[in-house]
Design an enzyme around this catalytic site. Structure first.
Site, PDB file in Angstrom:
ATOM      1  N   ASP A  49       1.211  -0.579   0.213  1.00 39.24           N
ATOM      2  CA  ASP A  49      -0.077   0.325  -0.363  1.00 39.24           C
ATOM      3  C   ASP A  49       0.485   1.203   0.072  1.00 39.24           C
ATOM      4  OD1 ASP A  49      -3.115   1.320   0.737  1.00 39.24           O
ATOM      5  OD2 ASP A  49      -1.619   2.189   2.434  1.00 39.24           O
ATOM      6  N   TYR A  54       3.185   9.525  -0.653  1.00 35.90           N
ATOM      7  CA  TYR A  54       4.338   8.768   0.400  1.00 35.90           C
ATOM      8  C   TYR A  54       5.450   8.891  -0.310  1.00 35.90           C
ATOM      9  CZ  TYR A  54       0.711   6.094   2.297  1.00 35.90           C
ATOM     10  OH  TYR A  54      -0.907   5.942   2.834  1.00 35.90           O
ATOM     11  N   LYS A  79      -2.830   5.746  -4.115  1.00 39.39           N
ATOM     12  CA  LYS A  79      -3.602   6.724  -3.948  1.00 39.39           C
ATOM     13  C   LYS A  79      -3.349   8.029  -4.777  1.00 39.39           C
ATOM     14  CE  LYS A  79      -4.034   4.430   0.665  1.00 39.39           C
ATOM     15  NZ  LYS A  79      -2.505   4.423   0.988  1.00 39.39           N
ATOM     16  N   HIS A 112      -7.804   9.828  -1.753  1.00 34.88           N
ATOM     17  CA  HIS A 112      -7.305   9.282  -0.437  1.00 34.88           C
ATOM     18  C   HIS A 112      -7.710  10.033   0.389  1.00 34.88           C
ATOM     19  CE1 HIS A 112      -2.857   9.336   0.218  1.00 34.88           C
ATOM     20  NE2 HIS A 112      -3.533   9.354   1.963  1.00 34.88           N
TER      21      HIS A 112
HETATM   22  P1  NAD Z   1       0.565   1.143  11.679  1.00 29.23           P
HETATM   23  O1  NAD Z   1      -0.398   1.138  12.321  1.00 29.23           O
HETATM   24  O2  NAD Z   1       0.687   0.364  10.887  1.00 29.23           O
HETATM   25  O3  NAD Z   1       2.393   1.137  12.683  1.00 29.23           O
HETATM   26  C1  NAD Z   1       3.299   1.546  11.892  1.00 29.23           C
HETATM   27  C2  NAD Z   1       4.244   1.717  13.218  1.00 29.23           C
HETATM   28  O4  NAD Z   1       4.525   0.657  14.850  1.00 29.23           O
HETATM   29  C3  NAD Z   1       5.963   1.262  13.066  1.00 29.23           C
HETATM   30  O5  NAD Z   1       6.374   1.900  11.850  1.00 29.23           O
HETATM   31  C4  NAD Z   1       6.453   1.230  13.676  1.00 29.23           C
HETATM   32  O6  NAD Z   1       7.250   1.925  14.913  1.00 29.23           O
HETATM   33  C5  NAD Z   1       5.577  -0.160  14.829  1.00 29.23           C
HETATM   34  N1  NAD Z   1       4.952  -2.114  14.808  1.00 29.23           N
HETATM   35  C6  NAD Z   1       4.821  -2.105  13.481  1.00 29.23           C
HETATM   36  N2  NAD Z   1       5.437  -3.361  13.384  1.00 29.23           N
HETATM   37  C7  NAD Z   1       5.501  -3.890  14.569  1.00 29.23           C
HETATM   38  C8  NAD Z   1       5.486  -4.928  15.286  1.00 29.23           C
HETATM   39  N3  NAD Z   1       5.390  -6.515  14.931  1.00 29.23           N
HETATM   40  N4  NAD Z   1       5.662  -4.794  16.553  1.00 29.23           N
HETATM   41  C9  NAD Z   1       6.210  -3.033  17.340  1.00 29.23           C
HETATM   42  N5  NAD Z   1       6.643  -2.588  16.793  1.00 29.23           N
HETATM   43  C10 NAD Z   1       5.566  -2.232  15.306  1.00 29.23           C
HETATM   44  O7  NAD Z   1       0.624   3.141  10.829  1.00 29.23           O
HETATM   45  P2  NAD Z   1       0.878   3.272   9.971  1.00 29.23           P
HETATM   46  O8  NAD Z   1       1.921   3.267   8.997  1.00 29.23           O
HETATM   47  O9  NAD Z   1       0.509   4.886  10.100  1.00 29.23           O
HETATM   48  O10 NAD Z   1      -0.398   2.979   8.966  1.00 29.23           O
HETATM   49  C11 NAD Z   1       0.076   1.618   7.815  1.00 29.23           C
HETATM   50  C12 NAD Z   1      -0.141   1.847   6.576  1.00 29.23           C
HETATM   51  O11 NAD Z   1      -2.009   2.275   6.649  1.00 29.23           O
HETATM   52  C13 NAD Z   1       0.640   2.810   5.652  1.00 29.23           C
HETATM   53  O12 NAD Z   1       2.237   2.552   6.058  1.00 29.23           O
HETATM   54  C14 NAD Z   1       0.007   3.356   4.418  1.00 29.23           C
HETATM   55  O13 NAD Z   1       0.061   2.332   3.688  1.00 29.23           O
HETATM   56  C15 NAD Z   1      -1.076   3.110   4.734  1.00 29.23           C
HETATM   57  N6  NAD Z   1      -2.421   4.858   6.139  1.00 29.23           N
HETATM   58  C16 NAD Z   1      -2.903   5.420   4.709  1.00 29.23           C
HETATM   59  C17 NAD Z   1      -3.701   6.454   5.047  1.00 29.23           C
HETATM   60  C18 NAD Z   1      -4.972   6.832   5.165  1.00 29.23           C
HETATM   61  O14 NAD Z   1      -5.126   7.955   5.200  1.00 29.23           O
HETATM   62  N7  NAD Z   1      -5.453   5.740   3.683  1.00 29.23           N
HETATM   63  C19 NAD Z   1      -2.707   7.168   6.266  1.00 29.23           C
HETATM   64  C20 NAD Z   1      -2.131   6.985   7.195  1.00 29.23           C
HETATM   65  C21 NAD Z   1      -1.744   5.489   7.078  1.00 29.23           C
END
Ligand code: NAD
Length: 281
Positions: A49, A54, A79, A112
């Protein structure tokens, strides 16, 4: 029940989408994102994704090109960003994304955010892209029920996916139910709340009970709720851990305990906040 890494969510047009994907928000373009995707693919991920926002589509494309997995087995989402919304600008933004990715189609193209006054024109562009076969599925992100109703009142094609903030502090049960009724697949962004919920006692207790990590408990809760999930990590062992969620099942009682952690609390922007959209007017 989702019991295998090979299981797929079936979108309303028949396209199959992996239940777990790798989120790459804030993964740096170049080595970081390329290496993360290579690890992910080795661990069995087939879905990535990204978004033009990004600024790592080029790296995502390079990782795909260098991967040993055939293109048709991968599921690539990108997106259209808020500044590119509107019919003509969206078509241009899509071409630019495809070029950076080095692809001739994406699996899923998303609006988005529901930028007021613009998202319907943006959607018309996505419908055209879909008809041309350059996106196998189209959808939206950050749409509340009223945005979906408004969009669908004029749309030719119903969105196949709605990607929204979704985690145990924001379980959006009404929206999930509405999307299920409409045949729109809900997809969770920020599923792990960036780790900010990892100390929560109920989750720690459940992790201990199932001999899994808190991250795995949360991601399994997503799957058992019928929600596609896209945790982000650039660390090999976490990437591995986040997809190792197909060998256990939460009981109904434990599912309810996790859902009870809901506080309707957002970490990101509220899709109805006019302040959020001011820079894009
Ligand atoms: P997330 O909730 O996936 O958290 C990611 C963070 O959690 C990592 O950087 C790391 O610090 C920690 N983490 C991940 N796996 C772990 C594990 N197994 N153990 C311990 N810590 C861990 O947050 P995110 O990146 O904001 O969201 C995931 C994805 O969603 C994004 O990368 C993006 O692709 C998407 N996203 C979309 C939107 C949107 O508006 N459509 C907004 C935000 C994110």
């Amino acid at each position: 029940m989702t019991s295998s890494i090979h299981d797929r969510a079936v979108l309303h047009n028949g396209v199959q989408m992996p239940w777990v994907g790798l989120g790459v928000y804030k993964a740096e373009d170049g080595d970081e994102v390329i290496q993360s995707i290579k690890w992910a693919i080795d661990e069995g991920y087939r879905s990535i994704d990204t978004a033009s926002l990004y600024e790592n589509e080029a790296g995502v494309g390079q990782a795909i090109a260098e991967s040993h997995v055939p293109r048709e087995e991968l599921f690539i989402t990108t997106k259209v960003w808020n500044t590119d919304q509107g019919y003509g600008k969206t078509l241009e933004a899509f071409d630019a994304s495809l070029k950076r990715l080095g692809l001739d189609y994406v699996d899923l193209y998303l609006v988005h955010w529901p930028v007021p006054g613009k998202y319907k024109e943006t959607w018309k562009a996505l419908e055209k892209i879909y008809h041309e076969g350059r996106a196998k599925a189209i959808g939206v992100s950050n749409f509340k029920q009223h945005h979906l109703e408004d969009l669908m009142a004029d749309a030719e094609i119903k969105p196949m996916v709605n990607q929204v903030e979704y985690h145990p502090r924001l379980s959006q049960e009404d929206l999930l139910l509405y999307c299920k009724k409409q045949g729109i697949q809900l997809e969770a962004w920020r599923p792990l709340l960036k780790g900010e919920i990892f100390e929560e006692p109920t989750l720690v207790e459940l992790a201990d009970k199932y001999d899994k990590s808190v991250a795995q408990i949360i991601l399994r809760w997503d799957l058992q709720n019928g929600v596609v999930t896209i945790p982000k990590s650039v660390t090999e062992h976490r990437i591995q851990e986040n997809i190792d969620i197909f060998d256990f099942e939460l009981t109904n009682e434990d599912m309810t305990r996790i859902s009870a952690l809901n506080q309707d609390k957002r970490n990101g922007a509220d899709p109805d906040d006019p302040e959020f959209y001011k820079p894009f007017e």
